[in-house]
Design a protein around this motif. Structure first.
Motif, PDB file in Angstrom:
ATOM      1  N   SER A  53       0.834  -1.205   0.000  1.00  0.00           N
ATOM      2  CA  SER A  53       0.000   0.000   0.000  1.00  0.00           C
ATOM      3  C   SER A  53       0.867   1.253   0.000  1.00  0.00           C
ATOM      4  N   GLU A  91     -16.244   1.786  -8.102  1.00  0.00           N
ATOM      5  CA  GLU A  91     -17.425   2.654  -8.106  1.00  0.00           C
ATOM      6  C   GLU A  91     -18.706   1.833  -8.274  1.00  0.00           C
ATOM      7  N   TYR A 150     -17.390  -0.030   0.307  1.00  0.00           N
ATOM      8  CA  TYR A 150     -16.548   1.154   0.504  1.00  0.00           C
ATOM      9  C   TYR A 150     -15.082   0.750   0.606  1.00  0.00           C
ATOM     10  N   ALA A 199     -13.548   0.381  -2.689  1.00  0.00           N
ATOM     11  CA  ALA A 199     -13.300   1.678  -3.317  1.00  0.00           C
ATOM     12  C   ALA A 199     -12.117   2.425  -2.709  1.00  0.00           C
ATOM     13  N   ILE A 200     -11.679   2.045  -1.488  1.00  0.00           N
ATOM     14  CA  ILE A 200     -10.592   2.805  -0.852  1.00  0.00           C
ATOM     15  C   ILE A 200      -9.310   2.008  -0.652  1.00  0.00           C
ATOM     16  N   THR A 210      -5.866   0.385  -1.603  1.00  0.00           N
ATOM     17  CA  THR A 210      -4.871   0.823  -2.581  1.00  0.00           C
ATOM     18  C   THR A 210      -4.868  -0.095  -3.800  1.00  0.00           C
ATOM     19  N   ALA A 270      -6.731   3.371  -4.311  1.00  0.00           N
ATOM     20  CA  ALA A 270      -8.062   3.901  -4.026  1.00  0.00           C
ATOM     21  C   ALA A 270      -8.613   4.678  -5.215  1.00  0.00           C
ATOM     22  N   THR A 271      -9.909   4.982  -5.133  1.00  0.00           N
ATOM     23  CA  THR A 271     -10.574   5.723  -6.212  1.00  0.00           C
ATOM     24  C   THR A 271      -9.815   6.990  -6.576  1.00  0.00           C
ATOM     25  N   LYS A 272      -9.383   7.749  -5.571  1.00  0.00           N
ATOM     26  CA  LYS A 272      -8.697   9.020  -5.855  1.00  0.00           C
ATOM     27  C   LYS A 272      -7.316   8.774  -6.460  1.00  0.00           C
ATOM     28  N   GLN A 273      -6.624   7.711  -6.012  1.00  0.00           N
ATOM     29  CA  GLN A 273      -5.320   7.413  -6.613  1.00  0.00           C
ATOM     30  C   GLN A 273      -5.474   6.955  -8.047  1.00  0.00           C
TER      31      GLN A 273
END
Length: 375
Positions: free
Chosen positions: A134, A324, A356, A359-360, A362, A364-367
């Motif tokens: 991670s 997602e 969830y 989605a988070i 590693t 993660a959605t934002k990465q």
């Protein structure tokens, strides 16, 4: 006549090759229903770590199907088996990913002593373990700095530092991770032995879900890592080789959660269908979405060593969609269940919490979105 028979045999063999080892996924699904299902609530609550069930999955081949043989590798069976586990328990599907990833590291290492010592033990489930990538995966994409440092000594390295969360661990487990060299530029990937007195496992604060996943904070207090436990030195080229497999295997978690969310919506259709039909998201929408994700996953999973940038972007995009879609399916399942899904005893709320996590974890959605923007 003989040509017809031989032709049909050739066709059947081709069909078998196109659907690798379906019996493994079937056996995994059976064990999941019979042995894992009764443990799911305990795993979610953190009172159970299902070591014996994980070993049973290993005995029927769940952790060995993606081991490369003479070059190519195929992840489809591993992903399907993980999805079958995920239909029953998302936390255990996550542990399955950890074990599969550990196998993936050992199977791809050029350290022949390591591969010989651990390859069969990991792939059969005799030895369990996880992945501590991670922090390194975040570091490679400019999100964090590497938390482990190492320096060369005779016969290996001395490693110090701490990782906040590593999963599927226990006192006799192993995991793969990466340190940054202090004595010269470079990074090294290695297997950490949890039985080493210089490596300490510390229980984490309670999570929203997944507390039975053997997740610990891990501290290295000048731990000696012998050359026999080095996966790759330097780590960079090795990570580039295994990264698509690392991410693609996570699709199994997503597919399992989505399938059970569809099942939950179908289960309440008889009693609540008359009012649920007004909700914008229906089971049919998620069946179509799951079918699309599954087809794309199978296509990409046939070729995890593909070095083309277009392939890598497809892997990232698929992983983003899968995370997602997991959250969307679990959200819809909760709304279809209504108040009954809000009960702690109902698995709909567990699925929402597990989704969830998909989605988070590693990356993660934002990465993933950052990776797509940067590539």
């Amino acid at each position: 006549m003989r040509e017809t028979i031989m032709g049909s045999l050739a066709l059947s063999r081709a069909e078998v090759l196109d659907q690798p080892a379906p019996s493994i996924a079937g056996e995994v699904a059976r064990i999941a229903r019979e042995q894992l299902a009764p443990l799911a609530s305990g795993i979610d609550a953190g009172t159970v770590y299902p070591a014996e069930v994980l070993r049973r999955f290993g005995e029927v081949g769940a952790w060995g199907s993606h081991v490369p043989h003479e070059g190519p590798a195929d992840l489809r069976c591993a992903i399907e088996a993980m999805a079958a586990i995920g239909e029953v328990c998302g936390a255990t599907a996550f542990m399955a990913w950890c074990q599969n990833t550990l196998v993936w590291y050992a199977a791809n290492s050029t350290n022949l002593k390591l591969a010989k010592r651990f390859g069969d033990a990991f792939s059969t489930g005799r030895v369990l373990g996880g992945t501590g990538l991670s922090n390194p995966m975040k570091s490679f994409f400019g999100i964090e700095k590497l938390k482990l440092k190492g320096r060369k000594v005779e016969g290996g390295y001395i490693v110090r530092g701490a990782l906040p969360w590593v999963s599927n661990l226990g006192p006799d487990h192993y995991f793969g991770t990466i340190f940054e060299r202090e004595d010269e530029p470079g990074t090294v990937m290695f297997l950490a032995d949890c039985s080493d007195p210089a490596i300490t496992l510390t229980p984490c604060k309670p999570f929203l879900a997944m507390d039975g996943t053997g997740t610990y904070g891990v501290q290295f207090r000048d731990a000696f890592v012998p050359d026999e436990l080095i996966l790759a030195d330097p780590a960079g080229p090795f990570v580039k080789k295994i990264r698509a497999g690392f991410i693609l295997l996570q699709a199994g978690m997503a597919l399992g959660v989505i399938r059970d969310c569809i099942a939950i919506m179908n289960e309440v259709d008889g009693s609540l269908g008359h009012i649920n039909r007004y909700l914008p998201q229906q089971p049919v929408h998620f069946r179509d979405l799951a079918a699309e994700l599954e087809a794309e996953t199978k296509t990409l999973a046939r070729d995890p060593y593909n070095e083309e940038e277009t392939y890598w972007r497809k892997v990232i995009a698929l992983r983003l969609r899968a995370g997602e879609a997991s959250v969307a399916a679990a959200h819809a399942a909760m709304l279809h269940c209504g108040a009954r899904g809000y009960l702690k005893s109902h698995r709909a709320q567990r699925r929402l919490r597990e989704a969830y996590f998909v989605a988070i974890i590693t990356p993660a959605t934002k990465q993933l979105r950052k990776m797509l923007a940067d590539s």
